[in-house]
Motif scaffolding. Structure first.
Motif, PDB file in Angstrom:
ATOM      1  N   THR A  59       0.852  -1.146  -0.031  1.00  0.00           N
ATOM      2  CA  THR A  59      -0.109   0.087   0.055  1.00  0.00           C
ATOM      3  C   THR A  59       0.872   1.261  -0.184  1.00  0.00           C
ATOM      4  O   THR A  59       2.110   1.352   0.493  1.00  0.00           O
ATOM      5  CB  THR A  59      -1.005  -0.043   1.358  1.00  0.00           C
ATOM      6  N   ARG A  61       0.129   5.762  -0.067  1.00  0.00           N
ATOM      7  CA  ARG A  61      -0.959   6.765   0.625  1.00  0.00           C
ATOM      8  C   ARG A  61      -0.457   8.125   0.417  1.00  0.00           C
ATOM      9  O   ARG A  61       0.461   8.708   0.649  1.00  0.00           O
ATOM     10  CB  ARG A  61      -1.353   6.450   1.901  1.00  0.00           C
ATOM     11  N   ASP A  97      -3.788   4.797  -2.770  1.00  0.00           N
ATOM     12  CA  ASP A  97      -4.837   5.712  -2.328  1.00  0.00           C
ATOM     13  C   ASP A  97      -4.493   6.933  -2.718  1.00  0.00           C
ATOM     14  O   ASP A  97      -3.481   7.740  -2.386  1.00  0.00           O
ATOM     15  CB  ASP A  97      -4.896   5.489  -0.617  1.00  0.00           C
ATOM     16  N   THR A 125      -5.011   1.646  -8.527  1.00  0.00           N
ATOM     17  CA  THR A 125      -4.980   3.045  -7.868  1.00  0.00           C
ATOM     18  C   THR A 125      -6.508   3.548  -8.226  1.00  0.00           C
ATOM     19  O   THR A 125      -6.791   3.229  -9.419  1.00  0.00           O
ATOM     20  CB  THR A 125      -4.020   4.006  -8.253  1.00  0.00           C
ATOM     21  N   TRP A 161       3.837   4.413   3.239  1.00  0.00           N
ATOM     22  CA  TRP A 161       3.778   3.386   2.562  1.00  0.00           C
ATOM     23  C   TRP A 161       3.515   2.276   3.445  1.00  0.00           C
ATOM     24  O   TRP A 161       4.182   2.045   4.642  1.00  0.00           O
ATOM     25  CB  TRP A 161       4.853   2.854   1.608  1.00  0.00           C
ATOM     26  N   ILE A 165      -4.815   1.832   3.975  1.00  0.00           N
ATOM     27  CA  ILE A 165      -5.223   2.702   3.152  1.00  0.00           C
ATOM     28  C   ILE A 165      -6.664   2.695   3.030  1.00  0.00           C
ATOM     29  O   ILE A 165      -7.347   1.645   3.034  1.00  0.00           O
ATOM     30  CB  ILE A 165      -4.487   2.974   1.834  1.00  0.00           C
ATOM     31  N   CYS A 167      -8.640   2.915  -0.620  1.00  0.00           N
ATOM     32  CA  CYS A 167      -8.334   3.121  -2.058  1.00  0.00           C
ATOM     33  C   CYS A 167      -9.947   2.709  -2.784  1.00  0.00           C
ATOM     34  O   CYS A 167     -10.534   1.320  -2.766  1.00  0.00           O
ATOM     35  CB  CYS A 167      -7.318   1.971  -2.764  1.00  0.00           C
TER      36      CYS A 167
END
Length: 242
Positions: A59, A61, A97, A125, A161, A165, A167
């Motif tokens: 992930t 962000r 995200d 994404t 990261w 998150i 998404c």
């Protein structure tokens, strides 16, 4: 739930099984488990017709742009998309995200080329990419919400990261499993992976049998979903290897 201890590499058998399962089937099965919000909104394949891809979520962000932080100079910061990419293990799916922002491209061709070289399976994404032709040229499979020329810092600030998150309106934890095909990207919570591996192939077999019955002219009531009579017919056909 914190999935930080979940191994990022999926076993080949997991990828083999899920490669034969549509995201549509997975959403149905997860709905039966009470999970209605697993389809990542805005994440559409940049190139149609790609193979179905599976990987653990890595992930990243973004938050809204703040002028003192979202600058070209930030690209050299220890907290940057560049640094995050160097942490990505081979086989993962980068899930980003971007808050659905559509006027600032989070990654372009150079960053996608580096991800491809590191063996990243795909980028997913709810935001957009830039340098679309170049991104397609890297060969990195991408699911996103389109393309835009401006760079990420025009509308976003990268902050972290390998943290939870949101998404496409879906909660994604590091280590969750993402399956992406032409219908979009679907999240399988890490704790439900083993159960999906058992249930999904059986659901695909059942729906294949139902399709064959529809092809023979059968009416849908009592067939889809199957009533007791049709369920017995299906089990008999399965036992006979049909």
């Amino acid at each position: 739930m914190n999935n930080s201890a979940v191994p990022m590499e999926l076993e080949p058998r997991v990828i083999d099984i899920l490669s034969g399962i549509t995201t549509a089937t997975l959403t149905t099965l997860l709905l039966k488990k009470g999970l209605r919000n697993v389809w990542l909104r805005g994440a559409r394949p940049l190139r149609a017709g790609q193979p179905r891809l599976i990987g653990r979520a890595f992930t990243l962000r973004f938050v809204p742009a703040r002028e003192d932080l979202a600058t070209p100079e930030s690209w050299s910061s220890p907290i940057s998309t560049r640094a995050a990419i160097e942490d990505m293990p081979a086989g993962c799916i980068a899930v980003v995200d971007a808050m659905g922002v559509s006027d600032a491209g989070i990654f372009g061709d150079i960053l996608c080329a580096r991800m491809q070289k590191r063996g990243v399976t795909a980028l997913v994404t709810d935001g957009v990419v830039r340098d679309q032709a170049g991104v397609l040229g890297t060969g990195l499979p991408v699911w996103c919400n389109g393309a835009a020329a401006p760079p990420s810092v025009a509308g976003l600030t990268f902050v972290a990261w390998q943290q939870p998150i949101a998404c496409g309106g879906v909660a994604v934890f590091p280590g969750d499993v993402v399956v992406a095909d032409d219908d979009g990207a679907v999240l399988i919570p890490a704790a439900l992976l083993d159960e999906m591996l058992l249930l999904a192939p059986e659901q695909e077999r059942l729906e294949s049998w139902i399709m064959s019955e529809v092809g023979k002219g059968a009416a849908l009531p009592g067939l889809y979903p199957p009533n007791a009579e049709n369920r017995a017919r299906y089990e008999a056909a399965k036992k006979a290897g049909q």
